[in-house]
Write a protein that holds these residues in place. Structure first.
Motif, PDB file in Angstrom:
ATOM      1  N   GLN A 293      60.679   2.997 -14.791  1.00 61.07           N
ATOM      2  CA  GLN A 293      59.589   1.863 -14.210  1.00 61.07           C
ATOM      3  C   GLN A 293      59.698   0.365 -15.231  1.00 61.07           C
ATOM      4  N   LEU A 294      59.800   1.262 -16.550  1.00 59.65           N
ATOM      5  CA  LEU A 294      59.329  -0.009 -17.120  1.00 59.65           C
ATOM      6  C   LEU A 294      61.006  -0.649 -17.430  1.00 59.65           C
ATOM      7  N   MET A 295      61.913   0.757 -17.499  1.00 53.36           N
ATOM      8  CA  MET A 295      63.239  -0.419 -17.485  1.00 53.36           C
ATOM      9  C   MET A 295      63.514  -1.365 -16.238  1.00 53.36           C
ATOM     10  N   ARG A 296      63.332  -0.869 -15.070  1.00 53.92           N
ATOM     11  CA  ARG A 296      63.217  -1.682 -13.903  1.00 53.92           C
ATOM     12  C   ARG A 296      62.123  -3.067 -14.247  1.00 53.92           C
ATOM     13  N   ALA A 297      61.195  -3.162 -14.263  1.00 51.39           N
ATOM     14  CA  ALA A 297      60.799  -4.450 -14.674  1.00 51.39           C
ATOM     15  C   ALA A 297      61.393  -5.091 -15.458  1.00 51.39           C
ATOM     16  N   PHE A 298      61.963  -4.916 -16.739  1.00 51.77           N
ATOM     17  CA  PHE A 298      61.839  -5.728 -17.916  1.00 51.77           C
ATOM     18  C   PHE A 298      63.660  -6.199 -16.625  1.00 51.77           C
ATOM     19  N   THR A 299      64.581  -5.292 -16.725  1.00 55.04           N
ATOM     20  CA  THR A 299      65.815  -5.700 -15.154  1.00 55.04           C
ATOM     21  C   THR A 299      66.003  -6.845 -14.384  1.00 55.04           C
ATOM     22  N   THR A 300      64.337  -6.787 -13.619  1.00 56.38           N
ATOM     23  CA  THR A 300      65.069  -7.118 -12.382  1.00 56.38           C
ATOM     24  C   THR A 300      63.547  -9.048 -13.238  1.00 56.38           C
ATOM     25  N   VAL A 301      63.113  -8.918 -13.847  1.00 51.58           N
ATOM     26  CA  VAL A 301      61.574 -10.026 -14.277  1.00 51.58           C
ATOM     27  C   VAL A 301      62.945 -10.754 -14.720  1.00 51.58           C
ATOM     28  N   ALA A 302      63.665 -10.367 -16.237  1.00 49.09           N
ATOM     29  CA  ALA A 302      64.802 -11.489 -17.067  1.00 49.09           C
ATOM     30  C   ALA A 302      65.551 -11.347 -17.547  1.00 49.09           C
ATOM     31  N   GLY A 303      66.273 -10.178 -16.910  1.00 43.14           N
ATOM     32  CA  GLY A 303      67.560  -9.669 -16.930  1.00 43.14           C
ATOM     33  C   GLY A 303      68.065  -8.462 -17.812  1.00 43.14           C
ATOM     34  N   ALA A 304      67.446  -7.805 -18.554  1.00 47.61           N
ATOM     35  CA  ALA A 304      67.545  -6.980 -19.941  1.00 47.61           C
ATOM     36  C   ALA A 304      68.238  -6.151 -19.569  1.00 47.61           C
ATOM     37  N   GLU A 305      68.720  -6.011 -21.213  1.00 42.85           N
ATOM     38  CA  GLU A 305      69.905  -4.420 -20.565  1.00 42.85           C
ATOM     39  C   GLU A 305      68.903  -4.010 -20.984  1.00 42.85           C
ATOM     40  N   VAL A 306      68.933  -2.061 -20.131  1.00 38.78           N
ATOM     41  CA  VAL A 306      68.727  -0.888 -20.351  1.00 38.78           C
ATOM     42  C   VAL A 306      69.792  -0.097 -20.549  1.00 38.78           C
ATOM     43  N   PHE A 307      69.012   0.970 -20.862  1.00 38.95           N
ATOM     44  CA  PHE A 307      70.756   2.263 -21.290  1.00 38.95           C
ATOM     45  C   PHE A 307      69.757   3.861 -21.141  1.00 38.95           C
ATOM     46  N   ALA A 308      70.233   4.066 -21.207  1.00 36.05           N
ATOM     47  CA  ALA A 308      68.959   6.057 -21.003  1.00 36.05           C
ATOM     48  C   ALA A 308      70.440   6.820 -21.389  1.00 36.05           C
TER      49      ALA A 308
END
Length: 407
Positions: free
Chosen positions: A249-264
């Protein structure tokens, strides 16, 4: 011809504010946007031009309450439900019958579904509604309470392993709403501003042409801030099973709000930026979980950090804020962690490490991987609850003022 003061006035002696508030509340329930501004406009309109007829009252309320042409049908329906088939309204105070102490003057208002409300629940034109006793609890069935912000605040301090899927999704939505600030950096472009330190030559020379080429008015400019890139690496190994859903949920918040790059990562690195951008939160988490086929296994933090820097996504780290969410348990030797974090330190602007065990009493970074990575981190933050994740998101704004001291 009667004088203006003797003309019959509709709702004479009524409480205009109570009428406006009750009428605006009914408009809102019907779907029309009638907020505090529209309510205040209606009160002022009734004070400036007291209605003398039903038609005058209709146009006064319509002008004060309706802002869009598409809301006219909703307003007409609500107005008709309030004033059609109701007892005649008093035209003057003398027309109101004497009221005893146990009387309540209310006009019954037909509901939108054809039902008529009674028992003190009409529009409070002359008096306030009568106090109604609380409904006795019944054992007919279980009532599920609505999840209000106070309930979300209570769940924010609950450990992740005690939350179900519905509560996790609700807190994830609240986390996205709370993520309003984003780190910025100084851009290469400039724009005019009185607080700028550099002189804007072209606007200054253009103004000097009007004063005999004397630069009387000096125009200054300042850099235009740009959003700073944020990259998040999330540990989804077996030791992070309880925190994996919340960190998604935190990674999705970063992705949808400001287009961050997320990796697992567990034993290898997986990019989740595209799956987590899905419009449905549940579908986004399901697709991200299906993309990570090595989750709940071993952990290789150093190898995955090096794999990110060696890949074509390594440039996303340059000048950005890197967030690593892991407990620090690593199967790679500490020397490999030191080398990988040193490379990451030279390329990133700031490194924030989220550890779900950092907030436990007496905790110390004694694990080999965590102890090797700590000297290269700017911040080490606890991340065991959604309140910790919200506080970690708030630390992103520190990047706008400069790099913090290392933890």
């Amino acid at each position: 011809m009667p004088a203006a003061d003797d003309a019959p006035v509709l709702l004479r002696g009524a409480d205009r504010a109570a009428f406006a508030v009750a009428f605006a509340a009914r408009l809102r329930r019907a779907g029309l946007r009638a907020g505090l501004t529209e309510t205040d406009d209606l009160v002022r309109a009734l004070q400036a031009s007291p209605p003398t007829s039903r038609s005058t009252l209709y146009w006064t309320a319509r002008v004060a309450s309706v802002r869009r042409h598409g809301d006219l049908a909703v307003f007409d329906r609500v107005f008709a439900s309030v004033f059609d088939d109701t007892p005649p309204l008093p035209l003057s105070r003398a027309a109101v019958p004497p009221k005893r102490h146990d009387d309540t003057v209310h006009v019954t208002v037909p509901g939108t579904g054809g039902e008529t409300t009674a028992g003190g629940e009409g529009l409070p034109w002359a008096t306030l509604p009568a106090a109604v006793a609380a409904e006795e609890p019944s054992d007919d069935g279980l009532g599920l309470p609505e999840l209000r912000p106070s309930a979300l605040a209570a769940l924010a301090g609950t450990p992740f392993e005690e939350l179900d899927q519905r509560q996790t999704e609700a807190l994830g939505a609240a986390l996205r709403d709370a993520l309003t600030r984003w780190p910025h950096r100084r851009g290469r472009r400039h724009r005019a501003g009185p607080a700028g330190r550099r002189v804007a030559l072209r606007p200054t020379i253009a103004r000097a042409r009007r004063t005999g080429w004397e630069a009387i008015t000096v125009v200054r400019e300042r850099p235009v801030p740009r959003p700073r890139r944020v990259v998040m690496l999330c540990d989804v190994s077996e030791s992070m099973r309880a925190q994996a859903a919340a960190y998604m949920q935190l990674m999705r918040a970063f992705t949808t709000v400001a287009g961050a790059e997320v990796f697992a990562f567990a034993t290898r690195l997986t990019r989740l930026t595209v799956p987590l951008r899905h419009t449905s939160p549940r579908e986004a988490v399901n697709q991200a979980g299906a993309a990570v086929d090595d989750r709940f296994g071993g952990t290789r933090i150093a190898a995955n950090v090096s794999a990110l820097l060696d890949s074509h996504h390594g440039n996303t780290v340059r000048g950005g804020v890197v967030i690593v969410a892991s407990d620090g348990w690593d199967s790679d030797p500490p020397e490999a962690m030191t080398a990988a974090m040193a490379r990451l330190r030279r390329r990133a602007y700031q490194i924030i490490w989220l550890n779900p065990r950092a907030g436990a009493p007496g905790w110390a970074p004694k694990v080999g991987g965590m102890a090797a990575a700590l000297p290269f981190c700017d911040l080490l933050l606890p991340a065991a609850t959604f309140a910790d994740l919200t506080a970690a998101a708030d630390h992103l704004r520190i990047s706008t003022t400069g790099r913090r001291g290392r933890a």
